[in-house]
Design an enzyme around this catalytic site. Structure first.
Site, mmCIF file in Angstrom:
data_model
loop_
_atom_site.group_PDB
_atom_site.id
_atom_site.type_symbol
_atom_site.label_atom_id
_atom_site.label_comp_id
_atom_site.label_asym_id
_atom_site.label_seq_id
_atom_site.Cartn_x
_atom_site.Cartn_y
_atom_site.Cartn_z
ATOM 1 C CB SER A 190 -0.968 -0.034 1.190
ATOM 2 O OG SER A 190 -1.970 0.940 1.051
ATOM 3 C CG ASP A 226 -4.326 -1.637 0.356
ATOM 4 O OD1 ASP A 226 -3.388 -2.336 0.777
ATOM 5 O OD2 ASP A 226 -4.459 -0.431 0.609
#
Length: 351
Positions: free
Chosen positions: A50, A195
């Site tokens: 991320s 993610d």
């Protein structure tokens, strides 16, 4: 000794590891007496998830004029958050209204985020990164983890090579915050990705496994792992409120709980692994001990909160000043010992 740098996910809280990286890079310049010294020079392998994946790509992104040197300093990597954080996490009035009633899909306009990534990375590819890395995402259709591996991009070519802007978009497609990232490899193979924080908020364990798998003779006692976190949340949730809230209303809380739990679990396992090898000092985890002074949300990017994040980052640097000095000294000494050995060559193997 193989040196791994791992950077956690955490949205705008990426400012915290970003400031640690700036401090470490300055110490490396001072210790090595080389004003051009960069983070990328002193680690053999990188892992990011991320916001940590974005920082990883920024640190490893090659200069257009000198492909073996980084395009961005640690300070310039941090500037992405300071200059564009509020822009990326800016919600329109209608988005706020729909989110209030649980009707919104993505909270934020992905196109704005994609524009920032394009500005920084342009057409640079995963295969062009200066050092090997692993960056995590999750394929929602195949229901499996997806790892962007720089070495896979080199060995397997366009099928597993991607533009860096797409890698960063995918690894940071946090559920409810941004839409699922539908990206394509250079060979135009489609990947619908979320993610990587849904399973590896702390990617340090992934990095460790990748290095030991790529080179069978490398054992944990021959690895030094520096893991940078974005802060461990201590926020509690009220039972009655949680019980009475709608499913949509508690999704952000569930994401927070899940990501914090995953990061803590990885840290615990790594501590135990290095302890069992008698090499506790080879694993270093740095993150703020408390997030009480800030708004903890991944998207809490108001100018006021960014200032608070910078203050917390500075506090974390100060509290770990001696440790950062020791790390810089160790890295410079190790770099001198291994300068002629090309220590990342061991990763140039097909998988």
């Amino acid at each position: 000794m193989k040196k791994i740098l791992s950077i956690d996910g955490g949205g705008i809280r990426g400012i915290i590891p970003g400031m640690l990286l700036v401090a470490l890079e300055e110490k490396l310049k001072k210790e090595s007496k080389d004003p051009a010294a960069a983070i990328v020079d002193y680690f053999d392998f990188f892992a990011g998830t991320s916001t940590g994946g974005i920082l990883t790509c920024l640190l490893l992104c090659p200069s257009e004029d000198h492909p073996t040197r980084p395009r961005f300093s640690a300070k310039e990597a941090l500037d992405l958050y300071l200059e564009h954080g509020n822009e990326i996490f800016k919600m329109s009035f209608f988005k706020r209204l729909r989110a209030k009633f649980g009707l919104a899909g993505e909270r934020y306009n992905s196109k704005i985020f994609e524009g920032v990534l394009k500005k920084y990375f342009g057409k640079t590819k995963l295969s062009q990164l200066i050092k090997p890395c692993i960056i995590s995402a999750y394929n929602i259709e195949l229901r499996k983890t997806h790892f962007f591996r720089q070495q896979n991009a080199i060995v397997r070519g366009d099928v597993r090579d991607f533009y860096l802007k797409d890698v960063c978009r995918a690894t940071s497609a946090a559920p409810t915050y941004f839409s699922v990232a539908e990206i394509h490899s250079i060979a135009n193979v489609r990947y619908p990705l979320l993610d990587g924080g849904v399973f590896a908020t702390n990617p340090a364990l992934s990095g460790l496994i990748e290095v030991t798998k790529a080179f069978n003779q490398t054992r944990i006692n021959d690895i030094h792992l520096l893991s940078l976190g974005t802060g461990r949340s201590k926020r509690s949730y009220d039972y009655d409120h949680f019980k009475k809230s709608s499913a949509m209303a508690i999704v952000p809380a569930l994401i927070d709980i899940m990501m914090s739990g995953v990061a803590e679990t990885s840290d615990f396992f790594l501590q135990q692994l290095f302890h069992s090898a008698g090499k506790e000092k080879n694993y270093v985890r740095i993150e703020p001990g408390s997030l009480e002074s800030i708004k903890e949300g991944l998207d809490a990017a108001s100018p006021a909160n960014i200032e608070k994040l910078m203050a917390l980052g500075d506090k974390t640097v100060s509290e770990n000043e001696n440790l950062l000095n020791q790390i810089a000294k160790f890295l410079v000494e190790e770099q001198k010992r291994s300068a002629s050995k090309m220590p990342w060559d061991f990763l140039k193997v097909a998988r």
